[in-house]
Design a protein around this motif. Structure first.
Motif, short mmCIF file in Angstrom:
data_model
loop_
_atom_site.label_atom_id
_atom_site.label_comp_id
_atom_site.label_asym_id
_atom_site.label_seq_id
_atom_site.Cartn_x
_atom_site.Cartn_y
_atom_site.Cartn_z
N ASP A 27 1.32 -22.05 -10.84
CA ASP A 27 0.36 -20.94 -10.75
C ASP A 27 0.88 -19.80 -9.88
OD1 ASP A 27 -1.27 -22.58 -12.15
OD2 ASP A 27 -2.56 -23.14 -10.45
N GLU A 28 1.68 -20.17 -8.91
CA GLU A 28 2.15 -19.16 -7.95
C GLU A 28 3.34 -18.35 -8.45
OE1 GLU A 28 0.95 -21.51 -3.79
OE2 GLU A 28 2.89 -21.85 -4.73
N LEU A 29 4.06 -18.89 -9.42
CA LEU A 29 5.28 -18.22 -9.90
C LEU A 29 4.94 -16.86 -10.50
CD1 LEU A 29 7.08 -21.22 -11.70
CD2 LEU A 29 7.69 -20.20 -9.48
N VAL A 30 5.76 -15.84 -10.13
CA VAL A 30 5.51 -14.50 -10.72
C VAL A 30 6.08 -14.42 -12.13
CG1 VAL A 30 5.34 -13.28 -8.50
CG2 VAL A 30 7.58 -13.49 -9.62
N CYS A 31 7.06 -15.28 -12.46
CA CYS A 31 7.55 -15.38 -13.84
C CYS A 31 8.24 -16.73 -14.00
CB CYS A 31 8.51 -14.23 -14.18
SG CYS A 31 10.04 -14.27 -13.25
N HIS A 32 8.52 -17.10 -15.21
CA HIS A 32 9.11 -18.41 -15.49
C HIS A 32 10.38 -18.66 -14.67
CE1 HIS A 32 10.30 -21.92 -17.86
NE2 HIS A 32 11.53 -21.44 -17.73
N ALA A 36 13.81 -21.28 -10.93
CA ALA A 36 15.27 -21.43 -10.87
C ALA A 36 15.82 -20.61 -9.69
CB ALA A 36 15.90 -20.97 -12.18
N PHE A 37 15.32 -19.41 -9.53
CA PHE A 37 15.77 -18.53 -8.45
C PHE A 37 15.52 -19.18 -7.08
CE2 PHE A 37 15.17 -15.01 -5.45
CZ PHE A 37 16.29 -14.24 -5.71
N GLN A 38 14.32 -19.73 -6.91
CA GLN A 38 13.98 -20.34 -5.62
C GLN A 38 14.79 -21.63 -5.39
OE1 GLN A 38 9.86 -21.69 -5.06
NE2 GLN A 38 9.89 -20.79 -3.00
N ALA A 98 13.75 -10.20 -15.53
CA ALA A 98 13.08 -11.27 -14.76
C ALA A 98 13.43 -11.13 -13.28
CB ALA A 98 13.50 -12.64 -15.30
N TYR A 99 14.70 -10.81 -12.98
CA TYR A 99 15.09 -10.63 -11.58
C TYR A 99 14.28 -9.51 -10.93
CZ TYR A 99 17.60 -9.42 -7.37
OH TYR A 99 17.90 -9.13 -6.06
N PHE A 100 14.06 -8.45 -11.68
CA PHE A 100 13.29 -7.32 -11.14
C PHE A 100 11.88 -7.77 -10.76
CE2 PHE A 100 10.88 -3.35 -11.32
CZ PHE A 100 11.66 -2.59 -10.45
N THR A 101 11.29 -8.61 -11.60
CA THR A 101 9.95 -9.14 -11.31
C THR A 101 9.98 -10.00 -10.04
OG1 THR A 101 9.53 -9.23 -13.68
CG2 THR A 101 8.02 -10.47 -12.27
N LEU A 106 9.74 -10.62 -3.68
CA LEU A 106 10.60 -11.00 -2.56
C LEU A 106 10.36 -10.12 -1.33
CD1 LEU A 106 12.99 -13.11 -2.73
CD2 LEU A 106 14.52 -11.16 -2.89
N GLY A 107 9.71 -8.99 -1.54
CA GLY A 107 9.50 -8.05 -0.44
C GLY A 107 10.83 -7.48 0.00
N ARG A 108 11.09 -7.46 1.31
CA ARG A 108 12.34 -6.91 1.80
C ARG A 108 13.36 -8.01 2.07
NH1 ARG A 108 12.31 -1.76 2.36
NH2 ARG A 108 14.23 -1.77 3.56
N GLY A 109 13.10 -9.20 1.59
CA GLY A 109 14.02 -10.34 1.81
C GLY A 109 15.37 -10.07 1.17
N SER A 110 16.44 -10.50 1.83
CA SER A 110 17.80 -10.29 1.31
C SER A 110 18.66 -11.49 1.68
CB SER A 110 18.38 -9.02 1.92
OG SER A 110 19.80 -9.05 1.89
N GLY A 111 19.64 -11.76 0.82
CA GLY A 111 20.60 -12.83 1.09
C GLY A 111 21.33 -12.65 2.41
N GLN A 112 21.39 -11.40 2.87
CA GLN A 112 22.05 -11.13 4.16
C GLN A 112 21.34 -11.85 5.31
OE1 GLN A 112 21.95 -6.74 3.87
NE2 GLN A 112 24.00 -6.86 4.71
N GLU A 113 20.10 -12.22 5.07
CA GLU A 113 19.33 -12.90 6.12
C GLU A 113 19.49 -14.41 6.04
OE1 GLU A 113 15.51 -11.43 5.10
OE2 GLU A 113 15.98 -9.39 5.76
N SER A 114 20.30 -14.91 5.12
CA SER A 114 20.47 -16.36 4.96
C SER A 114 21.00 -16.98 6.26
CB SER A 114 21.45 -16.65 3.82
OG SER A 114 22.02 -17.94 3.98
#
Ligand code: HEM
Length: 239
Positions: A27-32, A36-38, A98-101, A106-114
């Motif tokens: 229910d929480e997923l913004v798209c199918h 996989a992304f998460q 789908a990535y755009f969705t 994701l807000g301002r989240g970025s892989g740089q913050e990993s």
């Protein structure tokens, strides 16, 4: 108890309950494709956690002159980086749309913050220091090791295992850049500026520059001309 039934030993040990509760529900997923992304990001964080754990051991082993074991550990780190790179491929099946969705969610989240990635950028410095100290302890110059690998095969195998790890981590960054180009294109500005430029810079970074420079120096042996980078390469030399 879970759903009125006993939790099995397997579930208890692997902690499947908490683990599988860490993803968005259907229910929480913004798209199918968001699942996989998460999941790919979560798995990558786990591999990076394991790599840090192994790296800390590799440092201790080198400090303790246990080079064969250090090499086994470095080989494991190399394999982990390979998995990290391979798993990015799964996200190549995600459409740019789908990535755009997902990115909007994701807000301002970025892989740089990993946190895992940032720790992995820092930690190899300790490996480098331990290796330099080892060379010094054994009074071996990196260039001599390369001129005659058979003289200290154990040490040669160790520095080559460091190169394997370095290259595998670079490979992860290359695969990531390829993924970014495929999903958002090479010139799309991201939340933090021009990603392609930033990522291209990262792809060129190495953890053990002297282990790459020594190759250039070695080939200078066979080509006339002044020595290259003598001071950079020659860690044990004192004037
Ligand atoms: C759809 C897939 C992906 C896209 C489009 C993407 C895009 C990007 C972009 C544009 C950047 C540049 C910084 C920024 O603008 O925020 C970035 C950085 C980064 N991403 Fe990804 N990414 C994806 C998947 C992943 C995955 C699965 C990981 C796994 C950990 C990851 C880890 C990183 C890291 C560590 C950085 C920082 C790299 C550095 O500073 O050199 N990304 N990503």
């Amino acid at each position: 108890m879970s759903d009125g039934r006993e939790i099995t030993e397997y579930e208890k040990y692997i902690r499947t309950g908490p683990l599988l509760g860490l993803q968005k529900t259907a229910d929480e997923l913004v798209c199918h494709d968001e699942l996989a992304f998460q999941i790919v990001h979560q798995v990558e964080e786990l591999w990076m956690k394991l790599c840090q754990h192994e790296l800390a051991l590799a440092v201790r082993l080198i400090e303790g002159d246990r080079l064969v074991e250090a090499r086994v550990t470095l080989h494991r780190m190399y394999l982990i980086c390979g998995l990290m790179a391979d798993q990015l491929r799964l996200l190549e099946t995600m459409s740019p749309r789908a990535y755009f969705t997902v990115r909007s969610a994701l807000g301002r989240g970025s892989g740089q913050e990993s946190p895992g990635f940032n720790a992995l950028l820092e930690q190899p410095a300790a490996l480098r220091t331990a290796t330099r100290a080892l060379l010094k302890r054994r009074a071996v110059k990196l260039i001599d090791l390369h001129r005659d690998p058979a003289r200290s095969p154990e040490m040669f195998a160790l520095v080559e295992a460091l190169v394997d790890f370095d290259e595998a981590f670079q490979h992860f960054r290359q695969r990531h850049l390829a993924l970014v180009r495929r999903i958002i294109g090479g010139r799309t500005p991201s939340l933090k500026g021009a990603p392609a430029e930033l990522l291209e810079h990262g792809v060129r970074q190495t953890f053990f520059p002297e282990l790459w420079l020594v190759r250039e120096q070695l080939f200078r042996d066979f080509t006339p001309g002044p020595p290259l980078f003598e001071d950079d390469v020659d860690e044990t030399h004192h004037h």
